[in-house]
Each structure stands twice: as structure tokens, then as C-alpha cells.
Write an enzyme that holds these catalytic residues in place. Sequence first.
Site, PDB file in Angstrom:
ATOM      1  N   ASP A 144      -5.220   9.203   1.671  1.00 42.61           N
ATOM      2  CA  ASP A 144      -4.827   8.110   0.783  1.00 42.61           C
ATOM      3  C   ASP A 144      -6.024   7.168   0.665  1.00 42.61           C
ATOM      4  O   ASP A 144      -6.262   6.333   1.530  1.00 42.61           O
ATOM      5  CB  ASP A 144      -3.607   7.384   1.355  1.00 42.61           C
ATOM      6  CG  ASP A 144      -3.153   6.216   0.478  1.00 42.61           C
ATOM      7  OD1 ASP A 144      -3.925   5.793  -0.398  1.00 42.61           O
ATOM      8  OD2 ASP A 144      -2.029   5.719   0.692  1.00 42.61           O
ATOM      9  N   LYS A 178      -5.445   1.976  -7.834  1.00 42.33           N
ATOM     10  CA  LYS A 178      -6.093   0.673  -7.868  1.00 42.33           C
ATOM     11  C   LYS A 178      -7.364   0.658  -8.706  1.00 42.33           C
ATOM     12  O   LYS A 178      -7.304   0.502  -9.908  1.00 42.33           O
ATOM     13  CB  LYS A 178      -6.324   0.164  -6.454  1.00 42.33           C
ATOM     14  CG  LYS A 178      -5.010  -0.141  -5.715  1.00 42.33           C
ATOM     15  CD  LYS A 178      -5.216  -0.968  -4.484  1.00 42.33           C
ATOM     16  CE  LYS A 178      -3.911  -1.157  -3.707  1.00 42.33           C
ATOM     17  NZ  LYS A 178      -2.894  -1.911  -4.424  1.00 42.33           N
ATOM     18  N   PHE A 228       0.229   1.933   5.448  1.00 45.21           N
ATOM     19  CA  PHE A 228       0.791   1.349   4.222  1.00 45.21           C
ATOM     20  C   PHE A 228       0.447   2.276   3.075  1.00 45.21           C
ATOM     21  O   PHE A 228      -0.717   2.416   2.692  1.00 45.21           O
ATOM     22  CB  PHE A 228       0.250  -0.051   3.939  1.00 45.21           C
ATOM     23  CG  PHE A 228       0.876  -0.646   2.709  1.00 45.21           C
ATOM     24  CD1 PHE A 228       2.111  -1.271   2.790  1.00 45.21           C
ATOM     25  CD2 PHE A 228       0.270  -0.540   1.471  1.00 45.21           C
ATOM     26  CE1 PHE A 228       2.727  -1.791   1.657  1.00 45.21           C
ATOM     27  CE2 PHE A 228       0.873  -1.052   0.332  1.00 45.21           C
ATOM     28  CZ  PHE A 228       2.107  -1.680   0.427  1.00 45.21           C
TER      29      PHE A 228
END
Length: 401
Positions: A226, A255, A141
Amino acid sequence: MSATETAIASAEAHSAHNYHPLPVVVASAEGAWMTDVEGRRYLDLLAGYSALNFGHGNRRLIDAAKAQLERVTLTSRAFHHDRFADFCTRLAELCGMEMVLPMNTGAEAVETAVKTARKWGYRVKGLPDGMAKIIVASDNFHGRTTTIISFSTDPEARADYGPYTPGFEIVPYGDLTALREAMTENTVAVLIEPIQGEAGVLVPPAGYLPGVRELTRERNVLFIADEIQSGLGRTGKTFACEHEGVVPDMYVLGKALGGGVVPVSAVVSSADILGVFKPGEHGSTFGGNPLACAVALEVIAMLRTGEYQERAAELGDHLHRELGLLAGGGAVEAVRGRGLWAGVDIAPALGTGREISERLMEERVLVKDTHGSTIRIAPPLVISKEDLDWGLDRLRAVLSA
């Protein structure tokens, strides 16, 4: 209707149904706790998918944002501003890298990493135009843009959005043999999550990340990590890659970099790699804006002390010990994770992950399900041990009901 029912009904009537949130309407929050419109308090064990690593309403971050709001919030990159150089310098130092390319959302940062790898492949590696390939892992994801979902293996994320962007090769996560076999002279990068969050907090086998590092170095291929969810303290280290002594060629961050206050993301790498960009070839109006830089600088300063990483490691050990006691008892089939991050596979006979999440909500604990029977636990790093234990007691009560 109650205030909760009214708010949810209005949202259902006037917003696209691209999410299926739990039926709670948050009105305020502080630390690891949120309060809904009815005045009920809930323990937040999701932390905005790691965006809220430092808790809700963190005073240092709020004060940094307020101070910057009074000065200047946006210039666009058409002009310099006085927070930009410090942000890039401090973030590069935190990552042990040389250069930063700031964006806003995690998906934008992943897109930037993809563009960087392709441009590097053509300008540095010397590939013919249009031939660059990037290897990714199954069950990944990385975001929701058209290009990113083009290399997703999740039908819900991918279906009905074609035609898809070519140039990606998907291999099983954790499988070095498959990765080696997929590499060709046209491979420019391997893009992976050091721990797969959305897939259920999947930790790869020991030696996998060092193996990826060795293979990419041998083949003159970029290793892109990531760390949007796994980075910035979540796993007990600044970066999840550190657990196996690995330094990638490129970090993708987001984030927690914005402290749950503003969206901030970045690609961090060497001057040789990010130096492929020339003015006008990539950009973002809001990327690296003064407000974002001010908040992110405070995040970086907090991480430089190491206290949040240490706290995540210590409380994470406690979390996994307690969850481990549940595994094998019939209610929990497996527990995975690292630091203050866990994926808990619930026995299907007890209910789906969604149903368990709803039952926990009734006990004033908020988590999120994924992939059917799995719930994710990722509290803010500022949570107290007492509050964490209280939440775990509620989980035990739900699983034994």
C-alpha cells in the site's frame, strides 16, 4: 463573528462531526502556501496526506485538467475513451508492471486489492471457497470502509461498526518471525504499508521488506504494498519499497496520483494476477474516467523525469538533519521518516500533538497530529528550502516557548 468563525459555525451546524479540523478556513492556495478567508497565509506542511505532492495549483496539472474539461470528463467504463489506454500503459511502465485496474479513492483501491488477492487465491492457488486469509500489520491504516476497518487495530477507526469482515490475520509491524508463524496454506496475501503513515511515519527495521518479499515468494503468497501515502516521490524514490530493492506483486496507489486535483487510485500488478477478473466481476462508474486519466498522465510524466524524487531526497536529508538536532533536547523524544516525510514525537510535558499543531497554526504553519503526541510533517515536494527552513524555525519557536 469573523469570516472564519462564521464558516466554522456553519460547518459545525450542518456537517457530521467525523473530523476535527484545525480552526483555519482556506480560501486559496498556491505551491506550498495556503491563504485563509481573512487573507492570512500559512505554510502547508501536510500536503493533503501526500495527495498534494506537486503542490497546490500546479500549473501543469491544472492545465491538463482544463484541457480535458473542454473535451469529455466521463464516459463510464461502458465505453472506451481516448485517454484510458495511455494512462494504463504509462502507469504500468512507471511501476514496472503489466496491468492496471483504476479506481477513485485509496480505500477503493485497497478494497480492489483485497478482492484481487482472494479471487487469485481461489482461481489460481486453488483454495477452497471462503478459506482465503490475508495477513496485515498492527497499527495499519488502509482506509475507512467496513472491510478495511475490520482489520484495523485503532479503536477510533473500528469501534461500533461491527459485525466485521472475517478473513484477516493481524501481526506486529516489522516482525518477520510473527509473519512467518501466521502464514498457512490458506494465506493468499500480505498487505502492508512500506512506511506506516497514520501510525506516526513508522519506518520498519532494515531487512523487513526484503524478508516479506522472500517469505511471500517461498509460500506462493502475494505481497501487496500500500503505497498510497508513501509512493509517487514522497520518500525520495518513486516507491518506498525501492529503498530496500523490493518489488511487490501489487502496488496500491492513490492520493498523489490525482495531483490534488481529482481523486485517482489504482491497483497495479501482473497480467497473471489482475487477469483473474472477467467483465462484470468488479468495476467503478468513475474509475479511469477521462478527466482522471488526463491529470494522472501528467503526474506520471512529471515523475518519469526523476526530478521530484531527487528533490524529495535532497530536501528530505536536510529536513531530517534539522529535526534530528531537536531530538534528545527534551522537547522532541523521537524523529522518524524518510524523504520529505517525518513523524515527530513531542515530549508530553509540552502538550499533545493537537496542541502543538494549534500553536504552529498561530505561527502560520499547518501540520497534523496523530496518536496523541506525534505530529506529521509532509510538505509538498515543490517547497523551497527557504520556506522549509522558515517552517522549521517556527517549530523551534513553538517547542522552546
